[in-house]
Design an enzyme around this catalytic site. Structure first.
Site, PDB file in Angstrom:
ATOM      1  NE  ARG A 121      27.478  24.853 -17.614  1.00  0.00           N
ATOM      2  CZ  ARG A 121      25.975  25.093 -17.325  1.00  0.00           C
ATOM      3  NH1 ARG A 121      25.847  26.099 -17.742  1.00  0.00           N
ATOM      4  NH2 ARG A 121      25.162  23.774 -17.828  1.00  0.00           N
ATOM      5  CG  ASN A 152      24.523  20.497 -19.773  1.00  0.00           C
ATOM      6  OD1 ASN A 152      23.562  19.546 -20.501  1.00  0.00           O
ATOM      7  ND2 ASN A 152      25.130  19.300 -18.838  1.00  0.00           N
ATOM      8  CB  CYS A 169      26.233  15.268 -14.610  1.00  0.00           C
ATOM      9  SG  CYS A 169      27.856  14.693 -14.173  1.00  0.00           S
ATOM     10  N   GLY A 170      25.637  13.329 -17.875  1.00  0.00           N
ATOM     11  CA  GLY A 170      25.316  11.966 -18.541  1.00  0.00           C
ATOM     12  C   GLY A 170      25.926  11.108 -17.534  1.00  0.00           C
ATOM     13  CG  ASN A 171      29.969  10.589 -17.950  1.00  0.00           C
ATOM     14  OD1 ASN A 171      29.089   9.551 -19.099  1.00  0.00           O
ATOM     15  ND2 ASN A 171      30.681  11.351 -18.686  1.00  0.00           N
ATOM     16  N   GLY A 194      29.185  12.690 -20.934  1.00  0.00           N
ATOM     17  CA  GLY A 194      27.935  11.665 -20.984  1.00  0.00           C
ATOM     18  C   GLY A 194      26.457  12.748 -22.003  1.00  0.00           C
ATOM     19  CB  THR A 195      24.812  16.216 -21.366  1.00  0.00           C
ATOM     20  OG1 THR A 195      26.101  17.054 -20.795  1.00  0.00           O
ATOM     21  CG2 THR A 195      24.279  15.607 -20.324  1.00  0.00           C
ATOM     22  N   GLY A 196      27.049  15.586 -23.731  1.00  0.00           N
ATOM     23  CA  GLY A 196      28.140  16.548 -24.888  1.00  0.00           C
ATOM     24  C   GLY A 196      28.109  15.317 -25.449  1.00  0.00           C
ATOM     25  CG  HIS A 244      26.046  20.171 -24.917  1.00  0.00           C
ATOM     26  ND1 HIS A 244      27.106  19.872 -24.307  1.00  0.00           N
ATOM     27  CD2 HIS A 244      25.112  19.355 -23.038  1.00  0.00           C
ATOM     28  CE1 HIS A 244      27.170  18.688 -22.911  1.00  0.00           C
ATOM     29  NE2 HIS A 244      25.089  19.030 -22.939  1.00  0.00           N
ATOM     30  CG  ASN A 269      30.664  20.696 -12.099  1.00  0.00           C
ATOM     31  OD1 ASN A 269      30.727  20.352 -12.095  1.00  0.00           O
ATOM     32  ND2 ASN A 269      30.343  22.354 -12.924  1.00  0.00           N
ATOM     33  CG  ASN A 276      33.122  13.035 -16.193  1.00  0.00           C
ATOM     34  OD1 ASN A 276      32.106  12.763 -16.788  1.00  0.00           O
ATOM     35  ND2 ASN A 276      33.205  13.828 -15.358  1.00  0.00           N
TER      36      ASN A 276
END
Length: 294
Positions: A207, A155, A71-73, A216-218, A157, A62, A11
């Site tokens: 998104r 965010n 954004c976790g990553n 990451g958040t996913g 999910h 984005n 990512n």
């Protein structure tokens, strides 16, 4: 615009020191510089900005110009970046639109992120559902009904369990869920295949980006949903297309995400901004300069 190209499990981002901001149309610029064939190529731009409530503010743009809440990553990459240019130490507190998160460099090439508590109340995801939680609930789409779990990690999910991740129509189904009216802010969609109680496989449609090598958040949302449903243990290894993230969560505790962040190269986009030149020495004739030690 001077930038550092980085990625977290594939990512990838262009990281920019924006503490002395110029008037830049970041949404329009992202569409140009993030293009895979005609630009630098990235899933988005990370802007490191001044903050009054934390060490820094992280703004994410984005590739299509939209801005996610978290954004976790990306925050792992940002943590490595600020340490590499000597403006922060191993522990950093970040202001984000999703709230405060804390990163810690572990010294083995990985970064641990305190993501804060998950949002399980549907209104906080947000997701249109009458109950107190939306875990393993029906979602009607195109004449069929899926069982989904809605989790907010700053965010929104939507976690969907599938039997075979490789053959499942991820792109088709994910596109419908992302714009489903029950997700008023849209959703990142995780398709998850159980392997063992301590390991799962995951693919994500984000998104504003499409399918990414990692989210990451996913991964955090997946771990929370499976733990809450009694289907997985703690910690959980989430196998993504780009590698593995380790997610630890117990009810009443924050979500802890651990994974790598890698510097690829540095360079600049001519003609964008002036104050951004402080971060890196100018590349020769505009050609990218490899990252130190690589």
């Amino acid at each position: 615009m001077f930038f550092t190209k980085m990625h977290g499990l594939g990512n990838d981002f262009l990281v920019v020191d924006d503490r002395n901001p110029d008037a830049v149309d970041w949404a329009s610029l992202a569409a140009v510089v993030c293009a895979r064939h005609t630009g630098v190529g990235a899933d988005g731009i990370l802007l490191i900005q001044q903050s009054e409530s934390a060490d820094f503010r992280l703004r994410v743009v984005n590739a299509d110009g939209t801005e996610p809440e978290m954004c976790g990553n990306g925050v792992r990459c940002a943590a490595v970046f600020v340490r590499s240019i000597s403006i922060a130490g191993e522990v950093v507190r970040w202001e984000t639109p999703a709230g405060l998160v804390t990163t810690e460099l572990l010294g083995d090439g990985t970064v641990r992120v305190d993501m804060g508590p998950p949002r399980l109340a549907p209104a906080e995801v947000p997701f249109d559902h009458p109950g107190e939680r939306a875990l393993d609930v029906p979602l009607e789409m195109d004449g069929e009904v899926l069982r989904v779990s809605a989790v907010g990690m700053g965010n929104p999910h939507c976690v969907v369990l599938v039997d075979d991740l490789d053959s499942y129509p991820v792109a088709r189904v994910g596109a419908v869920i992302q714009r489903h009216p029950r997700f008023p802010s849209g959703a990142n969609v995780e398709f998850v295949q159980l392997v063992t109680r301590s390991r799962v496989r995951q693919r994500t449609l984000e998104r504003g980006v499409g399918e990414t090598d990692a989210c990451g958040t996913g991964a955090c949302a997946t771990a929370v949903a499976l733990a809450a449903l009694g289907l997985a243990d703690h910690p959980l290894e989430v196998e993504l297309r780009g590698g593995v993230l380790t997610i630890a969560w117990e009810p009443g505790s924050p979500v802890l995400m651990t994974g790598p962040a890698v510097t690829v190269f540095s360079g600049h986009v001519p003609g964008v901004g002036r104050s951004l030149k402080r971060t890196l020495p100018p590349p020769v004739h505009g050609i990218v300069r490899p990252a130190s030690g690589r």
